[in-house]
Design an enzyme around this catalytic site. Structure first.
Site, short mmCIF file in Angstrom:
data_model
loop_
_atom_site.label_atom_id
_atom_site.label_comp_id
_atom_site.label_asym_id
_atom_site.label_seq_id
_atom_site.Cartn_x
_atom_site.Cartn_y
_atom_site.Cartn_z
NE ARG A 31 51.24 27.97 37.58
CZ ARG A 31 51.58 29.13 38.15
NH1 ARG A 31 52.87 29.43 38.31
NH2 ARG A 31 50.66 29.99 38.56
CE LYS A 86 48.54 31.94 41.86
NZ LYS A 86 49.54 33.05 41.89
CE1 TYR A 137 56.11 31.37 44.00
CE2 TYR A 137 54.88 29.85 42.61
CZ TYR A 137 56.05 30.54 42.91
OH TYR A 137 57.15 30.38 42.10
CG HIS A 143 51.38 35.76 45.89
ND1 HIS A 143 52.59 36.38 45.64
CD2 HIS A 143 51.34 34.69 45.05
CE1 HIS A 143 53.24 35.73 44.69
NE2 HIS A 143 52.51 34.70 44.32
CD GLU A 162 54.63 34.26 48.38
OE1 GLU A 162 53.74 34.69 49.13
OE2 GLU A 162 54.67 33.08 47.96
CG ASP A 198 66.07 48.17 39.40
OD1 ASP A 198 65.32 47.20 39.26
OD2 ASP A 198 66.68 48.41 40.47
CG ASP A 214 50.33 36.52 41.68
OD1 ASP A 214 49.10 36.47 41.55
OD2 ASP A 214 51.11 35.72 41.14
NE ARG A 250 38.81 46.00 36.39
CZ ARG A 250 38.41 45.11 35.48
NH1 ARG A 250 38.52 43.81 35.76
NH2 ARG A 250 37.91 45.48 34.32
CB VAL A 309 46.69 37.15 33.72
CG1 VAL A 309 46.55 35.70 34.15
CG2 VAL A 309 45.71 37.47 32.59
#
Length: 372
Positions: A15, A75, A94, A96, A118, A198, A270, A279, A298
């Site tokens: 991206r 990222k 982002y 994180h 985020e 939820d 993330d 992991r 991922v």
């Protein structure tokens, strides 16, 4: 303002933070835009398109970092980029941070103004800069989970929809937010048996209205999760607390009770992941097995479909980015107070409470106090 965009260097991340159309908008607003050579190639955007839109192409990432007052990425920066930070830089991406102490330390040390996609929360409670990637990750989670259920990847060898005369696969979705809802759409569309959990009863009522008898809704408790995953072929982890580490709802003890070859996809990776056995993995080596259960964790799932992801993300980020570039971060926050919620680091101080709460070593400082 001098706005920059560099090529993403995370493993298999294709991206890009700005499209040529975005560049045209920034340039049209009077800003200078600098793009690293081939930054958009992975998403199908050529340097010539950026130049035509008014950007200047620079040969190296360092040149772009050095000249930029505002850096627009996708990222979080990686350790090899930390030395390129400079004081006062607005980093719009982002971040994180709750899962990344090293990056947090680097941003604070260099006094970078870290604006995290985020954690930007609109007045209606929505998270508009996370939503498009949540939609994509939710839909991809079923696509990837279905693939890794194939026997050659260590999965059960189950087809989600089955065929007449065979059982359908059981899909369990932990979390009914944007990711979970989009995962549910695809799982239901593929014909699986779907259970979604939820903690919010209103959200469950909404999901029940939308999907009706095609899904089973359950309140998210340890007991309900444990019972649901025992029979699951595919479990999707979709838990989110903006800016904060994800709670570990998927316990390691559940694995021994599950079917060998079942698949767990942790979309919350993330933010540290919602599984005790999670992991981070990458697209070139996405899975590992624990107690017979295939784990797909991922950390940049939408990077697998960069053209769609880039356009969806930048459609959302452009509006706020233009405000920040036009006014500077401080004035942009005053004019649109929603932007305050996205500021995670400022002048060497940690200004996102949920990030601070994820660590024992940081003191939270209210951003409005720091900015005055």
């Amino acid at each position: 303002m001098r706005v920059g965009c560099v090529k993403e260097i995370k493993n298999n991340e294709y991206r890009v933070g700005l499209t040529p159309d975005n560049v045209k908008s920034y340039v049209g607003a009077g800003h200078e835009v600098y793009i690293e050579k081939d930054a958009g190639a992975g998403s199908g955007f050529a340097d010539a398109e950026y130049e035509k839109a008014g950007a200047k192409i620079l040969e190296t990432a360092k040149e772009v970092w050095d000249i930029s007052q505002m850096m627009v990425k996708v990222k979080e920066p990686l350790p090899e980029e930390y030395d390129l930070f400079h004081e006062g830089l607005i980093l719009y991406t982002y971040l994180h941070l709750a899962a990344d102490k090293a990056q947090t330390d680097a941003l604070l040390a260099k006094k970078v103004k870290g604006v995290a996609y985020e954690t930007l929360i609109e007045r209606d409670g929505s998270i508009p800069l996370l939503a498009p990637m949540s939609q994509i990750a939710g839909r991809l989670s079923i696509q990837e989970g279905a693939k890794y259920l194939e026997k050659r990847f260590g999965g059960l060898g189950v087809l989600l929809a089955g065929v007449p005369g065979t059982p359908k696969a059981n899909v369990v979705i932990l979390g009914g937010g944007s990711v979970g809802t989009n995962a549910c759409k695809i799982a239901v569309g593929m014909g699986a048996n779907v259970t979604i959990l939820d903690i919010n009863l209103q959200r469950l009522a909404y999901l029940d209205d939308i999907f009706g008898a095609r899904v089973q809704t359950l309140v998210s408790t340890d007991a309900n999760i444990e019972n649901a995953v025992k029979d699951a072929d595919l479990v999707i982890g979709c838990v989110l607390i903006p800016g904060k580490s994800a709670p570990k709802l998927f316990k390691a003890s559940y694995l021994k009770e599950m079917k060998p070859g079942a698949v767990f996809v942790d979309v919350a990776v993330d933010q540290g992941g919602c599984g005790e056995t999670t992991r981070v993995t990458y697209h070139d080596d996405p899975i590992y097995v624990v107690d017979g259960v295939v784990h797909y964790c991922v950390g940049n799932m939408p990077g697998a479909v960069p053209r769609t992801s880039t356009i969806a993300l930048t459609n959302a980020t452009l509006r706020y980015g233009l405000q920040i570039a036009a006014l500077g971060l401080e004035e942009a926050c005053k004019e649109n107070p929603v932007i305050y919620s996205a500021v995670n680091t400022y002048d060497g101080k940690l200004t996102c409470k949920n990030v601070a709460d994820s660590f024992d070593c940081y003191q939270y400082t209210d951003i409005k106090t720091v900015m005055g």
